[in-house]
Design a protein around this motif. Sequence first.
Motif, PDB file in Angstrom:
ATOM      1  N   PHE A 229       0.811  -1.215   0.000  1.00 57.98           N
ATOM      2  CA  PHE A 229       0.000   0.000   0.000  1.00 57.98           C
ATOM      3  C   PHE A 229       0.845   1.267   0.000  1.00 57.98           C
ATOM      4  N   ARG A 230       2.143   1.147   0.224  1.00 58.56           N
ATOM      5  CA  ARG A 230       2.969   2.332   0.453  1.00 58.56           C
ATOM      6  C   ARG A 230       3.999   2.593  -0.631  1.00 58.56           C
ATOM      7  N   MET A 231       3.994   1.783  -1.663  1.00 57.22           N
ATOM      8  CA  MET A 231       4.885   2.058  -2.789  1.00 57.22           C
ATOM      9  C   MET A 231       4.404   1.285  -4.010  1.00 57.22           C
ATOM     10  N   TYR A 232       4.975   1.583  -5.154  1.00 55.35           N
ATOM     11  CA  TYR A 232       4.659   0.890  -6.392  1.00 55.35           C
ATOM     12  C   TYR A 232       5.963   0.694  -7.163  1.00 55.35           C
ATOM     13  N   GLN A 233       5.881  -0.020  -8.286  1.00 52.67           N
ATOM     14  CA  GLN A 233       7.079  -0.248  -9.092  1.00 52.67           C
ATOM     15  C   GLN A 233       6.975   0.456 -10.436  1.00 52.67           C
ATOM     16  N   SER A 234       8.122   0.900 -10.923  1.00 50.11           N
ATOM     17  CA  SER A 234       8.196   1.657 -12.169  1.00 50.11           C
ATOM     18  C   SER A 234       9.237   1.039 -13.097  1.00 50.11           C
ATOM     19  N   LEU A 235       8.862   0.894 -14.361  1.00 46.88           N
ATOM     20  CA  LEU A 235       9.792   0.389 -15.387  1.00 46.88           C
ATOM     21  C   LEU A 235      10.412   1.554 -16.146  1.00 46.88           C
ATOM     22  N   SER A 236      11.689   1.448 -16.425  1.00 54.52           N
ATOM     23  CA  SER A 236      12.367   2.433 -17.270  1.00 54.52           C
ATOM     24  C   SER A 236      13.137   1.701 -18.361  1.00 54.52           C
ATOM     25  N   TYR A 237      13.407   2.395 -19.436  1.00 59.05           N
ATOM     26  CA  TYR A 237      14.011   1.789 -20.625  1.00 59.05           C
ATOM     27  C   TYR A 237      15.331   2.487 -20.952  1.00 59.05           C
ATOM     28  N   THR A 238      16.305   1.707 -21.384  1.00 59.93           N
ATOM     29  CA  THR A 238      17.646   2.228 -21.616  1.00 59.93           C
ATOM     30  C   THR A 238      18.228   1.634 -22.893  1.00 59.93           C
ATOM     31  N   ILE A 239      18.959   2.457 -23.630  1.00 64.43           N
ATOM     32  CA  ILE A 239      19.705   1.972 -24.782  1.00 64.43           C
ATOM     33  C   ILE A 239      21.125   2.513 -24.726  1.00 64.43           C
ATOM     34  N   ALA A 240      22.034   1.781 -25.341  1.00 68.56           N
ATOM     35  CA  ALA A 240      23.417   2.228 -25.469  1.00 68.56           C
ATOM     36  C   ALA A 240      23.703   2.497 -26.936  1.00 68.56           C
ATOM     37  N   ILE A 241      24.335   3.634 -27.194  1.00 64.53           N
ATOM     38  CA  ILE A 241      24.709   4.041 -28.544  1.00 64.53           C
ATOM     39  C   ILE A 241      26.203   4.334 -28.559  1.00 64.53           C
ATOM     40  N   PRO A 242      26.820   4.511 -29.735  1.00 61.94           N
ATOM     41  CA  PRO A 242      28.236   4.896 -29.767  1.00 61.94           C
ATOM     42  C   PRO A 242      28.479   6.172 -28.970  1.00 61.94           C
ATOM     43  N   PHE A 296      21.184  12.549 -31.644  1.00 61.17           N
ATOM     44  CA  PHE A 296      22.554  12.142 -31.963  1.00 61.17           C
ATOM     45  C   PHE A 296      22.714  11.566 -33.370  1.00 61.17           C
ATOM     46  N   GLU A 297      21.604  11.290 -34.045  1.00 62.70           N
ATOM     47  CA  GLU A 297      21.648  10.720 -35.401  1.00 62.70           C
ATOM     48  C   GLU A 297      22.434   9.414 -35.443  1.00 62.70           C
ATOM     49  N   CYS A 298      22.097   8.468 -34.567  1.00 58.87           N
ATOM     50  CA  CYS A 298      22.779   7.175 -34.579  1.00 58.87           C
ATOM     51  C   CYS A 298      21.822   6.084 -34.115  1.00 58.87           C
ATOM     52  N   GLU A 299      22.235   4.843 -34.319  1.00 63.65           N
ATOM     53  CA  GLU A 299      21.404   3.687 -34.013  1.00 63.65           C
ATOM     54  C   GLU A 299      21.826   3.052 -32.686  1.00 63.65           C
ATOM     55  N   PRO A 300      20.903   2.411 -31.973  1.00 71.29           N
ATOM     56  CA  PRO A 300      21.248   1.751 -30.713  1.00 71.29           C
ATOM     57  C   PRO A 300      22.079   0.492 -30.939  1.00 71.29           C
ATOM     58  N   ILE A 301      22.942   0.200 -29.966  1.00 75.17           N
ATOM     59  CA  ILE A 301      23.759  -1.012 -29.994  1.00 75.17           C
ATOM     60  C   ILE A 301      23.188  -2.058 -29.041  1.00 75.17           C
ATOM     61  N   LEU A 302      22.813  -1.615 -27.848  1.00 80.87           N
ATOM     62  CA  LEU A 302      22.240  -2.487 -26.826  1.00 80.87           C
ATOM     63  C   LEU A 302      20.982  -1.843 -26.250  1.00 80.87           C
ATOM     64  N   LYS A 303      20.125  -2.650 -25.659  1.00 78.61           N
ATOM     65  CA  LYS A 303      18.958  -2.101 -24.982  1.00 78.61           C
ATOM     66  C   LYS A 303      18.575  -3.003 -23.817  1.00 78.61           C
ATOM     67  N   TRP A 304      17.999  -2.386 -22.778  1.00 76.68           N
ATOM     68  CA  TRP A 304      17.569  -3.151 -21.617  1.00 76.68           C
ATOM     69  C   TRP A 304      16.561  -2.328 -20.815  1.00 76.68           C
ATOM     70  N   ALA A 305      15.938  -2.967 -19.845  1.00 77.37           N
ATOM     71  CA  ALA A 305      14.943  -2.299 -19.006  1.00 77.37           C
ATOM     72  C   ALA A 305      15.245  -2.590 -17.546  1.00 77.37           C
ATOM     73  N   ALA A 306      14.817  -1.677 -16.673  1.00 74.75           N
ATOM     74  CA  ALA A 306      15.024  -1.846 -15.235  1.00 74.75           C
ATOM     75  C   ALA A 306      13.745  -1.495 -14.499  1.00 74.75           C
ATOM     76  N   GLU A 307      13.541  -2.151 -13.355  1.00 69.21           N
ATOM     77  CA  GLU A 307      12.365  -1.889 -12.540  1.00 69.21           C
ATOM     78  C   GLU A 307      12.810  -1.372 -11.178  1.00 69.21           C
ATOM     79  N   ASP A 308      12.137  -0.323 -10.698  1.00 69.05           N
ATOM     80  CA  ASP A 308      12.496   0.298  -9.432  1.00 69.05           C
ATOM     81  C   ASP A 308      11.275   0.461  -8.543  1.00 69.05           C
ATOM     82  N   CYS A 309      11.504   0.380  -7.230  1.00 68.68           N
ATOM     83  CA  CYS A 309      10.439   0.604  -6.248  1.00 68.68           C
ATOM     84  C   CYS A 309      10.368   2.084  -5.891  1.00 68.68           C
ATOM     85  N   MET A 310       9.146   2.630  -5.920  1.00 67.84           N
ATOM     86  CA  MET A 310       8.932   4.056  -5.718  1.00 67.84           C
ATOM     87  C   MET A 310       8.069   4.293  -4.480  1.00 67.84           C
ATOM     88  N   THR A 311       8.569   5.085  -3.542  1.00 68.96           N
ATOM     89  CA  THR A 311       7.793   5.448  -2.359  1.00 68.96           C
ATOM     90  C   THR A 311       7.073   6.769  -2.617  1.00 68.96           C
TER      91      THR A 311
END
Length: 481
Positions: A229-242, A296-311
């Motif tokens: 009841f006191r927090m929730y989870q949040s997803l965020s998205y990440t990519i790596a480029i040159p 940046f005018e470039c393409e992604p090399i890697l991508k991933w997602a992370a989940e965090d707990c938010m109060t």
Amino acid sequence: MKAVWKENDEKSYPKLEKNISREVVVVGGGICGFLTAYFLAEKGKKVTLLEADRLFCGTTLHTTAKVTLNHGDTLLSIEKAHGDEGVRRYCEGQREAIEAFKSLIALHKIHCEFEEVDSYIYSLSNKSKILKIYKVLLKAGIDVEYVEDICIGKLRAKYGVRVKKQFQFNPIAFLRGLPVKFEIFEHTRVSDIDANSMTLVSEKNKIKAEKIIFCCHYPILNKVGFYTFRMYQSLSYTIAIPRQDFEGIFLQDKGDGLSFRNYGDYTIVGGFDHRSGRNNSQSNFEKLEKSVQEIFECEPILKWAAEDCMTFDGLPFAGRYSIFYNNIYVATGFNKWGMTNSMVCSQVLCDLICDKENKLANLLSPSRKQKGSLNEFLINAWVNVKNIFLGLFRWLNRDNFDKVPTGFGKVMRYRGKNVAVYKDENGELFIIQADCPHLHGELKWNNDTKSWDCPCHGSRFDIYGNILNEPSTKKCESFKK
């Protein structure tokens, strides 16, 4: 779906295969659990660390690893709930956490690309918000600057705040560089706990402990603490480029805004955060890639997602799990600032267990009142109730598997029950239960991560029903067509 951090050491640890009795048991092998075990072992405690998968394979592996106290929106939430004094004490703890990282790296001669950089919170147009963050940091005693005209590639931010002498690093290399003076079991998922007898259950084994510490991302003991009841989870998205030509770490002034930092040959770009399970039809990775193309005018090399707990008040929870249990502890709710907050919380836990005073223990106590959070509490409660109701009682008309798009997932009626169905590119079907085993919220398909996510408390599962993220300690039941 692969993060940039490279492990210097592929060392593995055994799976627990028997019943054991130990002094201190830490549940969770991410940065917070590992640091907690490290500090307690340094104090002479006999510590056992249990990890459900591999060490550092969860949020720690998927972080962007910014070591800074320049926390933007989080500071405004803390000010609202705890006033100027709360922000000052929080920032002081973050500053000491940064110094602790520096000390450990120097003491153990760890090579983890620990670099001093300036940290920015920027806004494209919201000057008033940036000035609020600036004033909050200033009142907290932080050496902060208000700046204008920030350039990151083709992105032009009108306003920002800068804090100098902050850091970035490789978190996996840092953790692998710490000495291990404690016992570790990998592939040992805790599925239940008898809090009265201080016994953890893992598959067929039992672990009895004098003290138990939950650092497993999201607390798994439901009966007390009321964390659902006191927090929730949040997803965020990440990519790596040159790697791009800029210096510093940057975070936009809104929750789903873009963040930037460099690491080795890469630039890491994150953004488009949302509550877990609240998935859009438009791909967040596609939106992120479009932004990168424009900037940046470039393409992604890697991508991933992370989940965090938010109060709701911006502060993590660190301390006794509940007023009803003196020997069970927890650390969670890092609000996407897991590097410094892990350091802070691990030291709070270590001091509590060693009967030593800690000036942040009351501020971060899980038993504190989250002032001014009624609106967030009600919204969170409504989301939970609505989706649990759907998971338990929603009646769907029987559907045809042909209506499941290739490469997508859909909740449908099959053999008298609601099921979650994914169809891969070859037309093969993967069918699991449609309600989360945790508290039975109806699962939602996330096409970015190819996972089934619970909108209630953020449990996540792969297409086979295996657990990707807690708080669920049980996998989803799978079915054959």
